[in-house]
Each structure stands twice: as C-alpha cells, then as structure tokens.
Design a protein around this motif. Structure first.
Motif, PDB file in Angstrom:
ATOM      1  N   PRO A 298       0.811  -1.232   0.000  1.00  0.00           N
ATOM      2  CA  PRO A 298       0.000   0.000   0.000  1.00  0.00           C
ATOM      3  C   PRO A 298       0.838   1.274   0.000  1.00  0.00           C
ATOM      4  O   PRO A 298       0.394   2.314  -0.504  1.00  0.00           O
ATOM      5  CB  PRO A 298      -0.807  -0.120   1.298  1.00  0.00           C
ATOM      6  N   LYS A 299       2.050   1.212   0.567  1.00  0.00           N
ATOM      7  CA  LYS A 299       2.941   2.371   0.565  1.00  0.00           C
ATOM      8  C   LYS A 299       3.642   2.530  -0.773  1.00  0.00           C
ATOM      9  O   LYS A 299       3.750   3.632  -1.322  1.00  0.00           O
ATOM     10  CB  LYS A 299       3.978   2.218   1.681  1.00  0.00           C
ATOM     11  N   ILE A 300       4.131   1.429  -1.323  1.00  0.00           N
ATOM     12  CA  ILE A 300       4.976   1.513  -2.523  1.00  0.00           C
ATOM     13  C   ILE A 300       4.172   1.884  -3.756  1.00  0.00           C
ATOM     14  O   ILE A 300       4.687   2.545  -4.668  1.00  0.00           O
ATOM     15  CB  ILE A 300       5.756   0.193  -2.726  1.00  0.00           C
ATOM     16  N   VAL A 301       2.902   1.486  -3.845  1.00  0.00           N
ATOM     17  CA  VAL A 301       2.130   1.801  -5.056  1.00  0.00           C
ATOM     18  C   VAL A 301       1.929   3.306  -5.224  1.00  0.00           C
ATOM     19  O   VAL A 301       1.732   3.791  -6.336  1.00  0.00           O
ATOM     20  CB  VAL A 301       0.766   1.070  -5.085  1.00  0.00           C
ATOM     21  N   ARG A 302       1.983   4.040  -4.127  1.00  0.00           N
ATOM     22  CA  ARG A 302       1.843   5.506  -4.202  1.00  0.00           C
ATOM     23  C   ARG A 302       3.089   6.162  -4.789  1.00  0.00           C
ATOM     24  O   ARG A 302       3.025   7.307  -5.245  1.00  0.00           O
ATOM     25  CB  ARG A 302       1.584   6.097  -2.803  1.00  0.00           C
ATOM     26  N   LYS A 303       4.205   5.442  -4.758  1.00  0.00           N
ATOM     27  CA  LYS A 303       5.466   5.985  -5.246  1.00  0.00           C
ATOM     28  C   LYS A 303       5.771   5.568  -6.683  1.00  0.00           C
ATOM     29  O   LYS A 303       6.731   6.053  -7.280  1.00  0.00           O
ATOM     30  CB  LYS A 303       6.612   5.520  -4.335  1.00  0.00           C
ATOM     31  N   CYS A 304       4.985   4.655  -7.224  1.00  0.00           N
ATOM     32  CA  CYS A 304       5.274   4.113  -8.562  1.00  0.00           C
ATOM     33  C   CYS A 304       4.900   5.108  -9.654  1.00  0.00           C
ATOM     34  O   CYS A 304       3.854   5.777  -9.578  1.00  0.00           O
ATOM     35  CB  CYS A 304       4.488   2.821  -8.790  1.00  0.00           C
ATOM     36  N   GLN A 305       5.729   5.149 -10.688  1.00  0.00           N
ATOM     37  CA  GLN A 305       5.354   5.928 -11.859  1.00  0.00           C
ATOM     38  C   GLN A 305       4.259   5.203 -12.632  1.00  0.00           C
ATOM     39  O   GLN A 305       3.396   5.839 -13.245  1.00  0.00           O
ATOM     40  CB  GLN A 305       6.569   6.156 -12.751  1.00  0.00           C
ATOM     41  N   HIS A 306       4.301   3.863 -12.588  1.00  0.00           N
ATOM     42  CA  HIS A 306       3.242   3.086 -13.218  1.00  0.00           C
ATOM     43  C   HIS A 306       3.246   1.679 -12.632  1.00  0.00           C
ATOM     44  O   HIS A 306       4.270   1.193 -12.131  1.00  0.00           O
ATOM     45  CB  HIS A 306       3.434   3.012 -14.735  1.00  0.00           C
ATOM     46  N   ILE A 307       2.079   1.033 -12.708  1.00  0.00           N
ATOM     47  CA  ILE A 307       1.912  -0.315 -12.186  1.00  0.00           C
ATOM     48  C   ILE A 307       1.448  -1.225 -13.316  1.00  0.00           C
ATOM     49  O   ILE A 307       0.575  -0.857 -14.105  1.00  0.00           O
ATOM     50  CB  ILE A 307       0.883  -0.339 -11.032  1.00  0.00           C
TER      51      ILE A 307
ATOM     52  N   LYS B  68      -6.558  -6.347 -12.309  1.00  0.00           N
ATOM     53  CA  LYS B  68      -6.588  -4.877 -12.334  1.00  0.00           C
ATOM     54  C   LYS B  68      -7.761  -4.365 -11.506  1.00  0.00           C
ATOM     55  O   LYS B  68      -7.606  -3.436 -10.697  1.00  0.00           O
ATOM     56  CB  LYS B  68      -6.681  -4.369 -13.774  1.00  0.00           C
ATOM     57  N   ALA B  69      -8.913  -4.972 -11.691  1.00  0.00           N
ATOM     58  CA  ALA B  69     -10.097  -4.571 -10.923  1.00  0.00           C
ATOM     59  C   ALA B  69      -9.893  -4.817  -9.434  1.00  0.00           C
ATOM     60  O   ALA B  69     -10.297  -4.000  -8.593  1.00  0.00           O
ATOM     61  CB  ALA B  69     -11.324  -5.320 -11.430  1.00  0.00           C
ATOM     62  N   ASN B  70      -9.260  -5.938  -9.099  1.00  0.00           N
ATOM     63  CA  ASN B  70      -8.991  -6.244  -7.691  1.00  0.00           C
ATOM     64  C   ASN B  70      -8.056  -5.217  -7.066  1.00  0.00           C
ATOM     65  O   ASN B  70      -8.256  -4.770  -5.932  1.00  0.00           O
ATOM     66  CB  ASN B  70      -8.386  -7.644  -7.551  1.00  0.00           C
ATOM     67  N   ILE B  71      -7.009  -4.843  -7.792  1.00  0.00           N
ATOM     68  CA  ILE B  71      -6.034  -3.874  -7.282  1.00  0.00           C
ATOM     69  C   ILE B  71      -6.692  -2.515  -7.057  1.00  0.00           C
ATOM     70  O   ILE B  71      -6.470  -1.866  -6.027  1.00  0.00           O
ATOM     71  CB  ILE B  71      -4.844  -3.759  -8.253  1.00  0.00           C
ATOM     72  N   ILE B  72      -7.487  -2.100  -8.013  1.00  0.00           N
ATOM     73  CA  ILE B  72      -8.198  -0.818  -7.874  1.00  0.00           C
ATOM     74  C   ILE B  72      -9.119  -0.850  -6.662  1.00  0.00           C
ATOM     75  O   ILE B  72      -9.177   0.109  -5.873  1.00  0.00           O
ATOM     76  CB  ILE B  72      -8.983  -0.509  -9.163  1.00  0.00           C
ATOM     77  N   ARG B  73      -9.810  -1.974  -6.480  1.00  0.00           N
ATOM     78  CA  ARG B  73     -10.740  -2.107  -5.351  1.00  0.00           C
ATOM     79  C   ARG B  73     -10.004  -2.126  -4.016  1.00  0.00           C
ATOM     80  O   ARG B  73     -10.394  -1.428  -3.070  1.00  0.00           O
ATOM     81  CB  ARG B  73     -11.563  -3.396  -5.523  1.00  0.00           C
ATOM     82  N   VAL B  74      -8.942  -2.909  -3.928  1.00  0.00           N
ATOM     83  CA  VAL B  74      -8.256  -3.116  -2.647  1.00  0.00           C
ATOM     84  C   VAL B  74      -7.363  -1.939  -2.268  1.00  0.00           C
ATOM     85  O   VAL B  74      -7.297  -1.543  -1.099  1.00  0.00           O
ATOM     86  CB  VAL B  74      -7.426  -4.425  -2.701  1.00  0.00           C
ATOM     87  N   LEU B  75      -6.680  -1.356  -3.259  1.00  0.00           N
ATOM     88  CA  LEU B  75      -5.693  -0.314  -2.966  1.00  0.00           C
ATOM     89  C   LEU B  75      -6.166   1.093  -3.315  1.00  0.00           C
ATOM     90  O   LEU B  75      -5.443   2.069  -3.070  1.00  0.00           O
ATOM     91  CB  LEU B  75      -4.387  -0.621  -3.701  1.00  0.00           C
ATOM     92  N   GLY B  76      -7.347   1.211  -3.894  1.00  0.00           N
ATOM     93  CA  GLY B  76      -7.905   2.519  -4.160  1.00  0.00           C
ATOM     94  C   GLY B  76      -7.181   3.312  -5.224  1.00  0.00           C
ATOM     95  O   GLY B  76      -7.129   4.544  -5.172  1.00  0.00           O
ATOM     96  N   LEU B  77      -6.634   2.629  -6.226  1.00  0.00           N
ATOM     97  CA  LEU B  77      -5.913   3.309  -7.298  1.00  0.00           C
ATOM     98  C   LEU B  77      -6.865   3.687  -8.433  1.00  0.00           C
ATOM     99  O   LEU B  77      -8.013   3.233  -8.486  1.00  0.00           O
ATOM    100  CB  LEU B  77      -4.794   2.410  -7.822  1.00  0.00           C
ATOM    101  N   GLN B  78      -6.366   4.485  -9.350  1.00  0.00           N
ATOM    102  CA  GLN B  78      -7.146   4.908 -10.509  1.00  0.00           C
ATOM    103  C   GLN B  78      -6.853   4.004 -11.706  1.00  0.00           C
ATOM    104  O   GLN B  78      -5.772   3.418 -11.810  1.00  0.00           O
ATOM    105  CB  GLN B  78      -6.812   6.361 -10.874  1.00  0.00           C
TER     106      GLN B  78
END
Length: 377
Positions: free
Chosen positions: A137-146, A154-164
């Motif tokens: 959850p910390k590192i995804v905020r620092k990524c230029q892209h995932i 992709k849908a799971n990641i958006i749901r669980v981690l609140g990404l766009q």
C-alpha cells in the motif's frame, strides 16, 4: 536509456511463477530491443545460466542476506551505482526509498485478502505475506506506473488499494514455445518408469497455499477414482503426508496408492507430464493469471479449471469450467473431460488456439512501450 530490472530470485534452482515470468520477459526483451541498455539485478544462486548477457543486457549479481534486506538496502545501492534511469521491480514489492522512477509488476493482491479455508502456508510464506501487506500500500503511491497480469486483477487492485484506472496497465503473461513440443519417446518412457506411471493419469500442480484448493481436488479425484479404477493422479510439489491427512479425514486412506508424488519436477519432466496427462486439473480458488492452463493446452491436454477469478479470462471457452467450491462439480468436470470424446476434442481444438494469444514476444513489446512512454514523460 539505462533500464534496471529487479529479478532477485531467478537464479534459484526451484523457480516459482513470478521467477519464470521474469526470466521469460528478459529473454524476450533481449530479442526485440538492442537499443536500450539493461541491468538485470539478481541475487547469487545455483542456476546462473538461466539467462545470458548480451551486448546491451548486463547481469549484476547483488549480494545480500534475506530478501527484505536485499530489496530494501542492497538494490537501491546498486541502482545508484549503475546510474539507471528507471527500475522495473517484477515481483510485487520494491524498495521504499528509491531515487529513480519505479515501475512495479503487481501480479495480484491475494496477500491482502482473507485466506480461503485452513491456512497451510509455511512460515516463510506467512512472513512474505505480512511484508507485502505492510509494504505494497505504501509503494504503489510511489510508482510511476503499475503493471498487472489480468483484467480481473486490475479490478482487484483498484478495489483493494484505491488506485485509478490510468495508474495500471494489463500486460498478460505469455507461454513459451517450449510448451507444445513433445519430449522424445526416450524421455517420456524414462519419466514414466521413474514415477511408476503404468496407465492413464491426471496432472495437478500442487502447493500448500490454501488457494490452490488441494483438499477439494483430492476429494473430487477420489470420487472419480472410485468409478475409474485405473486412473492415477500425479501431484507435483507436495509430500504424501499432505494428501494422506486429507484422505484419513474422509476415511479414504486406501486410495493413497492412486496418487503419485514426484516432488519438485524439472522442466523435462513437467513437459512430459503435460504431454501425457489425460486431463490437467487447475480448480484454484484464486489466481492472478493461471499460466499452467495455457501450458497444458499447448500440448492438447484438456483442462478442468475454475469458473472464477482470472481462470476464465485465460482459458476462454477452451476449458471445462467448474465451481472450485463444489467437490461434486469438480468430479463432474473430470468425468466429462475424460469420458465425453466429442466435447473433449472440441476443448482440445479450442485449446490449441489459446497460447498464440499469449506470447512472451507480445508481453515484452508491451513492456518496452511502457518503458519508453514513462521515460519520456
């Protein structure tokens, strides 16, 4: 451009899914890109020949202790040392203090979810899950892209981690051209002799992780084997005691001799098992992708897999889809795949077409496009 690729575990002799994905991606990039300069950061281990250096691909062995120390301390030091412009971390985690742009392949967020069934994970796996739960959850905020490996994930990641949506790109895994090339008769016969395979057998790639659904698969096979008395089940990656405990619990220990336990298998043995199995079983509760589905299909082996998670995305209409929570439905899937010649052949024919939709060349080209796009931002 100087592109770093973290591939910490690819030199270990017993490679797992993410290790294999990293190896195949690097090999495919070596074929299509002779312009950019790559630095492959690995931890020293036994299998140092799984990839080779080329003019613009450099293998950098990074020393270190456990994988957390290697990743958080040693990897950033070596990234700075070699002056890379971007780092691609390939296996869910990355250094939290990094001074260059970061691309992360987040294969799945299974480690963020509640365990299905009894937790039989090893202490090493449990520690790894705790580490990922804290870090990701910390590192995804620092990524230029995932990057992730399926639309479902992709849908799971958006749901669980609140990404766009625009923060994540799906890049499917590929299947190697080695799958589909049947080993010669000498290797096949030797493998069958060593494993005492005398007749028809099914194949199941076992694992102690609860999501692999070993218990329901064993129960379903016993129900099938009570009627089909000449079929064996080969289970890789598990000790006999793991299955004997399940059989004892259901009062069917006498069926233990219908199971074959080769342990960890080499690629030659795995290719033989895929090619010779009458049915491949993959009724997992949860997968980010499901590469073995395509590997079995490449050999013309019918696949029984789950109708949930990423499995339908990978299998399309070329597999027998079953509810993995239903022992009866798994048994029924085995029976149809084995006995219904017409439907079996339809699935085989459809299955031959699936691997061509998922190639490592396509994977590498998509990754290269992302590298170039993000470096030009």
């Amino acid at each position: 451009m100087k592109i770093g690729i973290e591939a910490q575990r690819i030199f270990r002799p017993h490679k797992h899914g993410m290790d294999i994905v990293a190896v195949e991606l690097i090999r495919a990039l070596q074929v299509i890109d002779n312009q950019n300069e790559y630095f492959i950061f690995v931890k020293p281990d036994e299998d140092s020949t799984c990839i080779s250096e080329t003019k613009n691909f450099h293998i950098v062995e990074v020393p270190g202790g456990n994988y957390v120390f290697w990743e958080q301390i040693m990897l950033p030091i070596y990234a700075r040392k070699y002056g890379i412009d971007m780092l691609h971390c390939t296996s869910n985690t990355a250094p939290i203090f990094l001074t260059v742009p970061l691309i992360l392949t987040l294969h799945d967020v299974i480690f963020m979810e509640k365990t299905v069934g009894k937790n039989t994970s090893t202490n090493y796996q449990k520690f790894g899950n705790l580490y990922r739960k804290w870090l990701v959850p910390k590192i995804v905020r620092k990524c230029q892209h995932i990057i992730t490996i399926s639309e479902v994930e992709k849908a799971n990641i958006i749901r669980v981690l609140g990404l766009q949506m625009n923060q994540i790109t799906v890049v499917h895994n590929g299947v190697s051209g080695r799958f589909g090339i049947k080993p010669n008769s000498e290797i096949i016969n030797q493998t069958k002799r060593e494993l005492n395979l005398e007749g028809d057998f099914f194949l199941f790639l076992g694992n102690v992780e609860p999501r692999k659904n070993v218990t329901n698969t064993v129960k379903a096979f016993v129900a099938f084997a009570e009627i089909n008395t000449h079929v064996q089940l080969v289970i890789t990656g598990l000790k006999p005691t793991f299955v004997s405990d399940i059989l004892t619990e259901i009062g069917k220990l006498s069926f233990l001799n219908r199971f074959v336990f080769p342990g960890f298998v080499t690629e030659n043995v795995l290719l033989t098992l895929y090619a010779e199995a009458k049915v491949f079983l993959y009724p997992s509760f949860r997968e980010g992708f499901g590469l073995p589905i395509l590997e079995a299909m490449a050999f013309g082996t019918p696949v029984v897999t789950s109708n949930i998670s990423a499995m339908p995305e990978v299998a399309g209409d070329a597999a027998f889809l079953v509810d993995p929570y239903s022992v009866e439905e798994i048994t029924a899937g085995m029976t149809v795949a084995y006995e219904n010649d017409k439907l079996r052949q339809q699935k085989i024919n459809s299955g031959f077409l699936r691997p061509s939709m998922f190639t490592w060349q396509n994977t590498a080209q998509k990754m290269l496009n992302i590298y170039q796009s993000k470096l030009s931002d």
